[in-house]
Design a protein around this motif. Structure first.
Motif, PDB file in Angstrom:
ATOM      1  N   ASN A  53       0.765  -4.113 -43.355  1.00 51.13           N
ATOM      2  CA  ASN A  53       0.392  -3.568 -42.055  1.00 51.13           C
ATOM      3  C   ASN A  53      -1.059  -3.886 -41.719  1.00 51.13           C
ATOM      4  O   ASN A  53      -1.376  -4.323 -40.616  1.00 51.13           O
ATOM      5  CB  ASN A  53       0.632  -2.056 -42.043  1.00 51.13           C
ATOM      6  N   SER A  54      -1.944  -3.693 -42.717  1.00 56.81           N
ATOM      7  CA  SER A  54      -3.358  -3.914 -42.434  1.00 56.81           C
ATOM      8  C   SER A  54      -3.679  -5.392 -42.283  1.00 56.81           C
ATOM      9  O   SER A  54      -4.700  -5.757 -41.724  1.00 56.81           O
ATOM     10  CB  SER A  54      -4.217  -3.286 -43.532  1.00 56.81           C
ATOM     11  N   HIS A  99      -1.342  -7.650 -41.050  1.00 56.56           N
ATOM     12  CA  HIS A  99      -0.313  -8.381 -40.299  1.00 56.56           C
ATOM     13  C   HIS A  99      -0.916  -9.266 -39.221  1.00 56.56           C
ATOM     14  O   HIS A  99      -0.384 -10.315 -38.896  1.00 56.56           O
ATOM     15  CB  HIS A  99       0.763  -7.420 -39.751  1.00 56.56           C
ATOM     16  N   MET A 100      -2.086  -8.871 -38.698  1.00 57.16           N
ATOM     17  CA  MET A 100      -2.746  -9.722 -37.711  1.00 57.16           C
ATOM     18  C   MET A 100      -3.244 -11.013 -38.364  1.00 57.16           C
ATOM     19  O   MET A 100      -3.227 -12.080 -37.758  1.00 57.16           O
ATOM     20  CB  MET A 100      -3.917  -8.960 -37.085  1.00 57.16           C
ATOM     21  N   LEU A 137      -0.391 -13.157 -38.643  1.00 54.34           N
ATOM     22  CA  LEU A 137      -0.085 -13.681 -37.310  1.00 54.34           C
ATOM     23  C   LEU A 137      -1.030 -14.832 -36.952  1.00 54.34           C
ATOM     24  O   LEU A 137      -0.594 -15.884 -36.467  1.00 54.34           O
ATOM     25  CB  LEU A 137      -0.232 -12.544 -36.295  1.00 54.34           C
ATOM     26  N   ILE A 138      -2.316 -14.622 -37.217  1.00 53.18           N
ATOM     27  CA  ILE A 138      -3.301 -15.671 -36.894  1.00 53.18           C
ATOM     28  C   ILE A 138      -2.997 -16.928 -37.706  1.00 53.18           C
ATOM     29  O   ILE A 138      -2.979 -18.045 -37.177  1.00 53.18           O
ATOM     30  CB  ILE A 138      -4.744 -15.195 -37.184  1.00 53.18           C
ATOM     31  N   LEU A 192     -15.430 -14.990 -36.450  1.00 50.88           N
ATOM     32  CA  LEU A 192     -14.615 -14.011 -37.190  1.00 50.88           C
ATOM     33  C   LEU A 192     -15.471 -13.259 -38.199  1.00 50.88           C
ATOM     34  O   LEU A 192     -15.329 -12.042 -38.379  1.00 50.88           O
ATOM     35  CB  LEU A 192     -13.452 -14.724 -37.892  1.00 50.88           C
ATOM     36  N   GLY A 239     -16.571  -9.114 -38.150  1.00 50.59           N
ATOM     37  CA  GLY A 239     -16.195  -8.212 -39.231  1.00 50.59           C
ATOM     38  C   GLY A 239     -15.096  -8.671 -40.167  1.00 50.59           C
ATOM     39  O   GLY A 239     -14.598  -7.869 -40.954  1.00 50.59           O
ATOM     40  N   MET A 240     -14.709  -9.936 -40.115  1.00 50.93           N
ATOM     41  CA  MET A 240     -13.689 -10.385 -41.070  1.00 50.93           C
ATOM     42  C   MET A 240     -14.368 -10.696 -42.400  1.00 50.93           C
ATOM     43  O   MET A 240     -15.261 -11.547 -42.458  1.00 50.93           O
ATOM     44  CB  MET A 240     -12.942 -11.616 -40.555  1.00 50.93           C
ATOM     45  N   THR A 241     -13.940 -10.015 -43.444  1.00 51.15           N
ATOM     46  CA  THR A 241     -14.583 -10.193 -44.751  1.00 51.15           C
ATOM     47  C   THR A 241     -14.208 -11.554 -45.335  1.00 51.15           C
ATOM     48  O   THR A 241     -13.246 -12.187 -44.920  1.00 51.15           O
ATOM     49  CB  THR A 241     -14.139  -9.112 -45.741  1.00 51.15           C
ATOM     50  N   LYS A 242     -14.985 -11.964 -46.336  1.00 52.09           N
ATOM     51  CA  LYS A 242     -14.737 -13.266 -46.962  1.00 52.09           C
ATOM     52  C   LYS A 242     -13.359 -13.310 -47.617  1.00 52.09           C
ATOM     53  O   LYS A 242     -12.695 -14.335 -47.623  1.00 52.09           O
ATOM     54  CB  LYS A 242     -15.833 -13.571 -47.980  1.00 52.09           C
ATOM     55  N   GLY A 243     -12.956 -12.177 -48.183  1.00 50.98           N
ATOM     56  CA  GLY A 243     -11.630 -12.126 -48.828  1.00 50.98           C
ATOM     57  C   GLY A 243     -10.528 -12.389 -47.823  1.00 50.98           C
ATOM     58  O   GLY A 243      -9.593 -13.124 -48.098  1.00 50.98           O
ATOM     59  N   ARG A 244     -10.663 -11.773 -46.640  1.00 52.37           N
ATOM     60  CA  ARG A 244      -9.632 -11.965 -45.608  1.00 52.37           C
ATOM     61  C   ARG A 244      -9.669 -13.395 -45.080  1.00 52.37           C
ATOM     62  O   ARG A 244      -8.623 -13.986 -44.790  1.00 52.37           O
ATOM     63  CB  ARG A 244      -9.846 -10.978 -44.472  1.00 52.37           C
ATOM     64  N   ASN A 295     -20.760  -9.453 -48.001  1.00 52.18           N
ATOM     65  CA  ASN A 295     -19.553  -8.709 -47.604  1.00 52.18           C
ATOM     66  C   ASN A 295     -19.903  -7.324 -47.054  1.00 52.18           C
ATOM     67  O   ASN A 295     -19.272  -6.855 -46.114  1.00 52.18           O
ATOM     68  CB  ASN A 295     -18.595  -8.577 -48.788  1.00 52.18           C
ATOM     69  N   ILE A 302     -20.942  -7.803 -43.576  1.00 50.05           N
ATOM     70  CA  ILE A 302     -19.779  -8.014 -42.690  1.00 50.05           C
ATOM     71  C   ILE A 302     -19.149  -6.667 -42.359  1.00 50.05           C
ATOM     72  O   ILE A 302     -18.826  -6.388 -41.206  1.00 50.05           O
ATOM     73  CB  ILE A 302     -18.752  -8.952 -43.360  1.00 50.05           C
ATOM     74  N   ARG A 303     -18.991  -5.820 -43.363  1.00 55.12           N
ATOM     75  CA  ARG A 303     -18.389  -4.490 -43.134  1.00 55.12           C
ATOM     76  C   ARG A 303     -19.295  -3.632 -42.234  1.00 55.12           C
ATOM     77  O   ARG A 303     -18.816  -2.897 -41.387  1.00 55.12           O
ATOM     78  CB  ARG A 303     -18.112  -3.793 -44.469  1.00 55.12           C
ATOM     79  N   ARG A 332     -21.351  -4.751 -39.939  1.00 58.54           N
ATOM     80  CA  ARG A 332     -21.195  -5.244 -38.562  1.00 58.54           C
ATOM     81  C   ARG A 332     -19.914  -4.709 -37.948  1.00 58.54           C
ATOM     82  O   ARG A 332     -19.877  -4.314 -36.789  1.00 58.54           O
ATOM     83  CB  ARG A 332     -21.171  -6.784 -38.553  1.00 58.54           C
ATOM     84  N   LEU A 333     -18.841  -4.730 -38.781  1.00 56.57           N
ATOM     85  CA  LEU A 333     -17.529  -4.293 -38.286  1.00 56.57           C
ATOM     86  C   LEU A 333     -17.591  -2.860 -37.743  1.00 56.57           C
ATOM     87  O   LEU A 333     -16.954  -2.556 -36.738  1.00 56.57           O
ATOM     88  CB  LEU A 333     -16.502  -4.407 -39.429  1.00 56.57           C
ATOM     89  N   VAL A 380      -5.519 -18.060 -30.597  1.00 58.88           N
ATOM     90  CA  VAL A 380      -4.079 -17.914 -30.862  1.00 58.88           C
ATOM     91  C   VAL A 380      -3.600 -16.469 -30.668  1.00 58.88           C
ATOM     92  O   VAL A 380      -2.421 -16.182 -30.835  1.00 58.88           O
ATOM     93  CB  VAL A 380      -3.708 -18.395 -32.291  1.00 58.88           C
ATOM     94  N   LEU A 381      -4.541 -15.578 -30.332  1.00 59.99           N
ATOM     95  CA  LEU A 381      -4.153 -14.185 -30.101  1.00 59.99           C
ATOM     96  C   LEU A 381      -4.209 -13.870 -28.604  1.00 59.99           C
ATOM     97  O   LEU A 381      -5.023 -14.441 -27.879  1.00 59.99           O
ATOM     98  CB  LEU A 381      -5.096 -13.235 -30.852  1.00 59.99           C
ATOM     99  N   PHE A 414      -7.389  -6.570 -32.972  1.00 59.84           N
ATOM    100  CA  PHE A 414      -7.733  -7.207 -34.247  1.00 59.84           C
ATOM    101  C   PHE A 414      -8.882  -6.494 -34.970  1.00 59.84           C
ATOM    102  O   PHE A 414      -8.823  -6.216 -36.173  1.00 59.84           O
ATOM    103  CB  PHE A 414      -8.084  -8.669 -33.948  1.00 59.84           C
ATOM    104  N   LEU A 448      -7.789  -3.329 -36.420  1.00 60.77           N
ATOM    105  CA  LEU A 448      -6.961  -3.565 -37.618  1.00 60.77           C
ATOM    106  C   LEU A 448      -7.843  -3.794 -38.836  1.00 60.77           C
ATOM    107  O   LEU A 448      -7.554  -3.315 -39.934  1.00 60.77           O
ATOM    108  CB  LEU A 448      -6.064  -4.793 -37.403  1.00 60.77           C
ATOM    109  N   LEU A 449      -8.925  -4.551 -38.613  1.00 61.93           N
ATOM    110  CA  LEU A 449      -9.862  -4.780 -39.716  1.00 61.93           C
ATOM    111  C   LEU A 449     -10.486  -3.464 -40.169  1.00 61.93           C
ATOM    112  O   LEU A 449     -10.797  -3.281 -41.338  1.00 61.93           O
ATOM    113  CB  LEU A 449     -10.962  -5.761 -39.287  1.00 61.93           C
TER     114      LEU A 449
END
Lengths: 427, 234
Positions: free
Chosen positions: A21-22, A24-25, A28-29, A321, A325-330, B79, B82-83, B85-86, B101-102, B110, B113-114
Motif C-alpha cells: 500500500n505504501s 503502490h505509487m 505505478l510509477i 523526486l 521527499g523520495m528516499t534513496k531506498g525508494r 536520507n 530527504i525525510r 524535506r518531505l 507518468v502520474l 504521491f 503516500l511517501l
C-alpha cells in the motif's frame, strides 16, 4: 482459538499489504515509466524472452544430444548390462571366458529382460590384398545380436548373415571405405587362439554396416560365434554377455540380480562399461550452463545499457523526486522495479516460446544430416537430435534470468542514488 | 510576536573551491517568520537559486548553518534530509517538475503516500487542494495535457500536500503568461492569507516582487537590501 502459526502468517500478510500500500505509487510509477519509451522497453522484453528461449534451447539441445548418446550407447553398443570374466577388463584375452549354457540359464531369469547376446571376442588383424587393419573380432549369434543391438538394421550394403552360407563377416562402413572392401570380397582374419598360437581364417564379406558411431564401426567386425569358437578352440564359450532390458529404470534391479547369481563374474552397468557416455551426461549441466552464462552476460549488458539510459535521461526528474521527499531506498527500488517489470513481462513469453519450440522439435527432431552427419557420427551421435527440456531446467533458467536482470539493474540504480538533487534539477 | 521558521546563520557557498572558486553566496544572515511572503530578487547569477537550494536542503553550504524549527539541516544525513524535506518543506520549481507518468491527482497524492497518510486522508486532502488551485475538473489528467499555468498550479498543490511549514518557489512564474502568472500569484497569496503559509520566492518577475511583503535583494551572493513592506499583495 487460532494457532500461533496462523497469527504469524496473518501478521506477515498484513505487513506485506502495508508495504504494498505504501509503495503502490512507486510500483505505478515504475510500471508507467516502462511505457514512456515503448520501443526500447519492448526490445528489452524481447531480449529477456529470447534470453530465456535461447538458454532453454541450448539446454534442451544438450539434453537431447545426451539422451541420444545414451540411447545409442545402450541400444547399439553396450546394452544395459554386461558380464565378463573379472580378468577380461584388464586384458581382452580369450583366456578369460565362461561357459555359455550355464550363463544363459541365469540371463533368462534377469528381471525386465528384453534380450541378451553372448559374444566371443578376440583382438586380431583383418587383411586383404590392399592392406591390413587391427580389429576386434566379435563372434556373435546373428539372431541374438539382432535382438540385442538391432545389428541387422545397420547393414547398408550386402546382407546380414545368410543361414545357408558359412564364414561370412560384417565390416563397418568406415573400415570398408578405408580398405576398399565390398560385399562378396574375401578377407583374412588373423588372431591368437586359446593356446596363444597364431591362427587365421578366411571370410567373405556378407554386408557392410553403419551405426551412429563411426569410430566403433572402424574397429569392430562380426562373424558367427560358432565359427570363431572353432578357430579359437572355445566352441562352447563366450567372453562377453550383453543384456538389454525393457526400461533403463530396471538397471539397478537387474544388476543386483546378476551380482547375486554370478559372484565369480564381473557384472557392470552401461555407465561402467562406457564411462565416456556417463561423463557426457554428467557434464551436460556444466557445459549448458556455461553457454547460458554467456547468453545472460550479453542480456545483462543490454539491461544495464537500457536502464542506465533510462536513469540518465530522467536526471532532472530524479532530482525532483529526491527534492520532494523520495528516499534513496525508494529511488533504488523504483529503478530495480522497472527492471523487474521488464523481466516479468519478458519471462512468460520466453518460457512459452521455449516450451512450444521444444514440444515441436522434440517430435520432429533437428536433422543435421545435410550439414554435420559425419561430424556427429564421428563423436558417436545420431545426425537427428531430439531436444529434451526437463521441467526443472526451465525453472532454473527462469530464476537465473531474473537474478541476472535484477543484478544488472543495480548499477543504474546506484547511479541514480549518486545524484545530488540540486545538480540533477539544474540539468 | 511571530514564530521564526528559518534561521540562516553566516551561510556561504563556494563552487569549485579547489580549481576556480565561484562564490555563489557570501556570509548571508537571514531569518524568516511564519506567514511571510518573501521575494529573493537580484540579477542572474546573484545567488538566488543557490540560497533557495541551501534553505531547502537541496544543496549544502560551504559554511554556516540553516536552522529550521530548531533543526540544523546542514548536519543531517542525505536520507534524513530527504525525510525532513518531505515533512517540512514544499517546493515549486520553475519548470513545474511534475511526474509525467502520474495524473494531477496522483502527483499530489504521491507526496502524502511517501508520508504514509491514510487513503481516506489522502483523498480528502487531494480534493481540497485541487479545489484550492481551481483544478477539480483536471484531477485525472496527466501533466502533458495541462497548460503551463495549470501544471504550476498542480505543482503548488503538490507542495502543499505534505502540509509543510513553508514553500520555496524557484522562479515559479518564469514560464507562465501574464494571465496564468496572475492567477497563480492570487492563489498563493490566498493560501498565505488563509492558511498562514510561508512563501519564499526566488524571482526577478516584477509581478511577484510587487506582491511580496518582504523583498531581499542579492548581489554577487551578498544581501544588498532587505525591505519589509507594510502593504503587501496578500
Amino acid at each position: 482459538m487460532r494457532r500461533p502459526h496462523t497469527e504469524f502468517v496473518n501478521l506477515n500478510v498484513f505487513a506485506c499489504l502495508q508495504i504494498i500500500n505504501s509503495n503502490h505509487m512507486l510500483i505505478l510509477i515504475a510500471w508507467r515509466n516502462l511505457w514512456r519509451h515503448r520501443t526500447r522497453s519492448l526490445v528489452i522484453i524481447a531480449s529477456v524472452a529470447l534470453g530465456i528461449w535461447a538458454g532453454a534451447f541450448i539446454v534442451s539441445l544438450y539434453y537431447g544430444m545426451g539422451n541420444e548418446r545414451v540411447r545409442i550407447a545402450i541400444e547399439q553398443e553396450v546394452s544395459h548390462l554386461q558380464v565378463h570374466h573379472p580378468g577380461f577388463q584388464d586384458d581382452h584375452d580369450v583366456a578369460f571366458h565362461f561357459n555359455r549354457d550355464s550363463l544363459a540359464a541365469v540371463l533368462r531369469k534377469v528381471p525386465g529382460l528384453r534380450a541378451f547376446s553372448q559374444r566371443l571376442t578376440a583382438m586380431g588383424m583383418l587383411a586383404n590384398a590392399a592392406g591390413s587393419n587391427g580389429v576386434q573380432i566379435n563372434g556373435i549369434d546373428p539372431a541374438a545380436e539382432s535382438d540385442t543391438r538391432g545389428l541387422h538394421g545397420f547393414v547398408v550394403a550386402g546382407a546380414y548373415f545368410d543361414a545357408g552360407r558359412r564364414h561370412q563377416i560384417l565390416v563397418g562402413k568406415k573400415l570398408a571405405d578405408k580398405m576398399k572392401l565390398a560385399p562378396g570380397a574375401k578377407v583374412v582374419l588373423t588372431f591368437q587362439d586359446r593356446e596363444q598360437h597364431i591362427t587365421s581364417g578366411a571370410f567373405r564379406i556378407a554386408g557392410i554396416y553403419e551405426t551412429a558411431n563411426a569410430p566403433l564401426d572402424e574397429r569392430n567386425v562380426y562373424v558367427r560365434r560358432d565359427e570363431l569358437g572353432d578357430l579359437l578352440g572355445l566352441p562352447e564359450q563366450a567372453t562377453e554377455a550383453a543384456v538389454l532390458l525393457h526400461d533403463d529404470a530396471q538397471v539397478p534391479e537387474a544388476f543386483a540380480f546378476l551380482r547375486s547369481k554370478l559372484p565369480e563374474l564381473l557384472v557392470e552397468d552401461w555407465q561402467s562399461v562406457s564411462p565416456e557416455t556417463a561423463l557426457v551426461m554428467s557434464s551436460l549441466d556444466l557445459s549448458s550452463f556455461i553457454i547460458i552464462g554467456i547468453i545472460l552476460l550479453a542480456l545483462a549488458f543490454g539491461i544495464i545499457n537500457t536502464m542506465l539510459m533510462a536513469v540518465l535521461e530522467r536526471t532532472h526528474e530524479i532530482g525532483m523526486l529526491m527534492a520532494v521527499g523520495m528516499t534513496k531506498g525508494r529511488l533504488f527500488g523504483m529503478v530495480v522495479l522497472e527492471t523487474a517489470f521488464l523481466t516479468l513481462v519478458g519471462s512468460p513469453i520466453g518460457i512459452a516460446l521455449a516450451l512450444l519450440v521444444n514440444a515441436w522439435l522434440s517430435k520432429t527432431g533437428i536433422d543435421l544430416t545435410a550439414v554435420a552427419e559425419n561430424v556427429m557420427k564421428g563423436f558417436g551421435y545420431g545426425a537427428v537430435i531430439y531436444p529434451d527440456l526437463p521441467e526443472e531446467k526451465v525453472w532454473q533458467i527462469l530464476v537465473i534470468v531474473c537474478l541476472t536482470a535484477l543484478l544488472a539493474s543495480v548499477f543504474p540504480a546506484w547511479k541514480a542514488l549518486r545524484m545530488k538533487p540540486a545538480e540533477a534539477i539544474r540539468r | 510576536m511571530k514564530k521564526t521558521v528559518i534561521d540562516i546563520h553566516n551561510v556561504s557557498k563556494v563552487y569549485n573551491p579547489d580549481t576556480i572558486p565561484v562564490h555563489a553566496v557570501n556570509n548571508v544572515h537571514l531569518h524568516f517568520e511564519q506567514g511571510e511572503f518573501t521575494a529573493l530578487v537580484g540579477p542572474s547569477g546573484s545567488g538566488k537559486t543557490t540560497l533557495l537550494n541551501i534553505i531547502g536542503g537541496l544543496d549544502a553550504p560551504t559554511q554556516g548553518s540553516v536552522i529550521i524549527n530548531g533543526t540544523d539541516i546542514t548536519h543531517l544525513s542525505a536520507n534524513a534530509l530527504i525525510r525532513f524535506r518531505l515533512h517540512h518543506i514544499g517546493f515549486v520549481f520553475q519548470s513545474y517538475n511534475l511526474v509525467p507518468v502520474l495524473t494531477a491527482r496522483e502527483n499530489v497524492e504521491f507526496i502524502m503516500l511517501l508520508q504514509g497518510v491514510s487513503k481516506a486522508g489522502r483523498e480528502r486532502r487531494v480534493r481540497e487542494l485541487m479545489a484550492a488551485v481551481g483544478l477539480s475538473d483536471k484531477m485525472d489528467v496527466r501533466p502533458a495535457q495541462l497548460s503551463g499555468g495549470q501544471q504550476q498550479r498542480v505543482a503548488v498543490a503538490r507542495a502543499l500536500a505534505s502540509k509543510p511549514q513553508f514553500i520555496l518557489a524557484d522562479e515559479p512564474t518564469a514560464n507562465l503568461d501574464s494571465h496564468s502568472a496572475a492567477n497563480l500569484l492570487d492563489m498563493m497569496a490566498q493560501l498565505n492569507r488563509d492558511e498562514g503559509m510561508t512563501f519564499i520566492f526566488s524571482t526577478h518577475d516584477a509581478r511577484v516582487i510587487e506582491r511580496a511583503g518582504r523583498v531581499i535583494t542579492l548581489v554577487d551572493g551578498s544581501i544588498a537590501s532587505d525591505t519589509a513592506r507594510v502593504e503587501t499583495g496578500v
